[in-house]
Write a protein that holds these residues in place. Structure first.
Motif, mmCIF file in Angstrom:
data_model
loop_
_atom_site.group_PDB
_atom_site.id
_atom_site.type_symbol
_atom_site.label_atom_id
_atom_site.label_comp_id
_atom_site.label_asym_id
_atom_site.label_seq_id
_atom_site.Cartn_x
_atom_site.Cartn_y
_atom_site.Cartn_z
ATOM 1 N N LYS A 53 0.822 -1.220 0.000
ATOM 2 C CA LYS A 53 0.000 0.000 0.000
ATOM 3 C C LYS A 53 0.852 1.265 0.000
ATOM 4 C CE LYS A 53 -3.767 0.840 2.023
ATOM 5 N NZ LYS A 53 -5.121 0.954 1.470
ATOM 6 N N ARG A 55 2.082 2.816 2.526
ATOM 7 C CA ARG A 55 1.672 3.769 3.555
ATOM 8 C C ARG A 55 2.904 4.330 4.240
ATOM 9 N NH1 ARG A 55 -3.447 1.113 6.892
ATOM 10 N NH2 ARG A 55 -5.050 1.916 5.516
ATOM 11 N N SER A 141 -8.371 -1.337 2.685
ATOM 12 C CA SER A 141 -8.888 -1.211 1.330
ATOM 13 C C SER A 141 -7.738 -1.443 0.346
ATOM 14 C CB SER A 141 -9.517 0.164 1.137
ATOM 15 O OG SER A 141 -8.633 1.183 1.577
ATOM 16 N N ASN A 143 -6.194 -0.360 -2.184
ATOM 17 C CA ASN A 143 -5.730 0.727 -3.037
ATOM 18 C C ASN A 143 -4.393 1.217 -2.508
ATOM 19 O OD1 ASN A 143 -7.846 1.656 -0.902
ATOM 20 N ND2 ASN A 143 -6.424 3.371 -1.123
ATOM 21 N N SER A 149 -10.702 4.177 -2.743
ATOM 22 C CA SER A 149 -10.933 2.767 -2.438
ATOM 23 C C SER A 149 -11.576 2.055 -3.625
ATOM 24 C CB SER A 149 -11.833 2.650 -1.216
ATOM 25 O OG SER A 149 -11.141 3.062 -0.076
ATOM 26 N N GLU A 178 -16.361 2.505 2.473
ATOM 27 C CA GLU A 178 -15.797 1.733 3.584
ATOM 28 C C GLU A 178 -16.744 1.660 4.766
ATOM 29 O OE1 GLU A 178 -13.979 4.385 2.256
ATOM 30 O OE2 GLU A 178 -11.852 3.786 2.166
#
Ligand code: TXA
Ligand code: MG
Length: 318
Positions: A53, A55, A141, A143, A149, A178
């Motif tokens: 992801k 992040r 999610s 993405n 999402s 979500e």
């Protein structure tokens, strides 16, 4: 491109379940949005989810269970949680509750927090998959961080196609946004993220008022959380170590004089380092050392999330 596997085929669900049971990663449909799934009890699989992801922080993940009984084995329920579970599970509600000490959910999945976000998805494919894997699934999610999402297999392929090998295609998600996230780990139940289950629904089912996280435009409630930090001081980018300090090292970096060294990844693999980070911090926290020194960790890929976490930990106990 990843394999896009039609979920009406049992064989395909079995293939994805095998991948997940072997610490692999695959996207799967839920009624809200597609999730990027991993065995929630496996630190390494969970670390891969954060890496895929991209992040920049370890924003904690939602843990998906087959039913409420399974979920409540990992979190401490209360009257409100039980009422909400009866009314909305399986479904688009995520509850944040205190984590049980005996839970074997990866500490990384909940970013080292004392709570866990739990949900029982209603989608039949998600349910079959969780049952087949036989483990709870951590699934944000599906993405890339900061992107919209995904509500179809094609969306997932577009966002993460070059990073994952399997997408279980269950068609378009019915809900399309979500899940509602509520924190019921404290005395004031709070809505952390709005979804299709709204305040009135929650209050009617629970019989209590809900407050709302007051910050404006919250995208990721995880970022508002007070982050887990060891109770002993932690120093970053260390090039020396004190006599009574423990050392966290990485790859081939070592410091002369260190009495107790824990290496996050001997081979210098940042995903492995992420998988070990929270375990190591907890372990050193309950040791007799008076502080923790950490060598410089490369700031690329998931290294950014590791450094973010370490900076917060170092800052918090100053
Ligand atoms: O509908 C959904 O919830 C989807 C599907 C796949 O289930 N999942 C999803 O996950 O949206 P994700 O990771 O994109 O969002 C999870 C949210 C984050 O905002 C995170 O901060 C919050 O839940 N969260 C997770 N654990 C938490 C915790 N222990 N305390 C507070 N917030 C938490
Ligand atoms: Mg998300």
């Amino acid at each position: 491109m990843p394999d896009i596997l039609e979920s009406f085929s049992q064989e395909n669900i079995v293939a994805v379940a095998k991948e997940l049971a072997n610490a692999g990663i695959a996207a799967f449909p839920t009624e809200t949005v597609y999730g990027l799934g991993a065995d929630a009890t496996n630190d390494f699989a969970v670390a891969k989810v954060y890496e895929i992801k991209n992040r920049p922080t370890f924003n904690p993940l939602i843990i998906h269970f087959q039913n409420a009984d399974e979920a409540f084995k990992h979190v401490v329920s209360n009257d409100i949680a039980i009422r909400l579970a009866e009314k909305f599970w399986p479904g688009a509600l995520t509850m944040v509750l205190p984590r049980r000490v005996e839970s074997n959910i990866s500490l990384l999945a909940s970013a080292g927090l004392a709570t866990l976000a739990v949900r029982v998805p209603a989608h039949s494919v998600a349910q079959k998959l969780i049952a087949m894997v036989g483990k709870p699934l951590a699934a944000p999610s599906a993405n890339a961080s900061g992107k919209i999402s995904p509500t179809s297999a094609a969306h997932v392929a577009k966002s993460l196609g070059d990073k994952i090998s399997m997408i279980l295609d269950g068609g378009d998600c019915k809900v399309g946004i979500e899940s509602t996230v509520v924190d019921i780990s404290t005395t004031t139940p709070t809505i952390l993220r709005h979804g299709t289950i709204v305040r009135e629904d929650l209050e009617a089912a629970a019989g209590v008022k809900f407050s709302e996280a007051t910050e404006i435009g919250i995208k990721s409630p995880g970022q508002l959380l007070s982050h887990y930090s060891p109770s002993i001081p932690i120093r970053l980018n260390a090039i020396s170590v004190d006599a009574d300090e423990a050392l966290i090292s990485f790859g081939d970096s070592h410091i002369a004089g260190a009495k107790h060294t824990v290496n996050l990844s001997l081979s210098g693999d940042l995903v492995e380092a992420a998988a070990n980070l929270f375990k190591v911090m907890h372990q050193l926290d309950s040791s007799h050392y008076t502080g923790i020194a950490v060598v410089k960790i490369p700031d690329d890929g998931i290294g950014r999330a590791i450094n973010d976490k370490l900076r917060r930990a170092a800052h918090q106990n100053k």
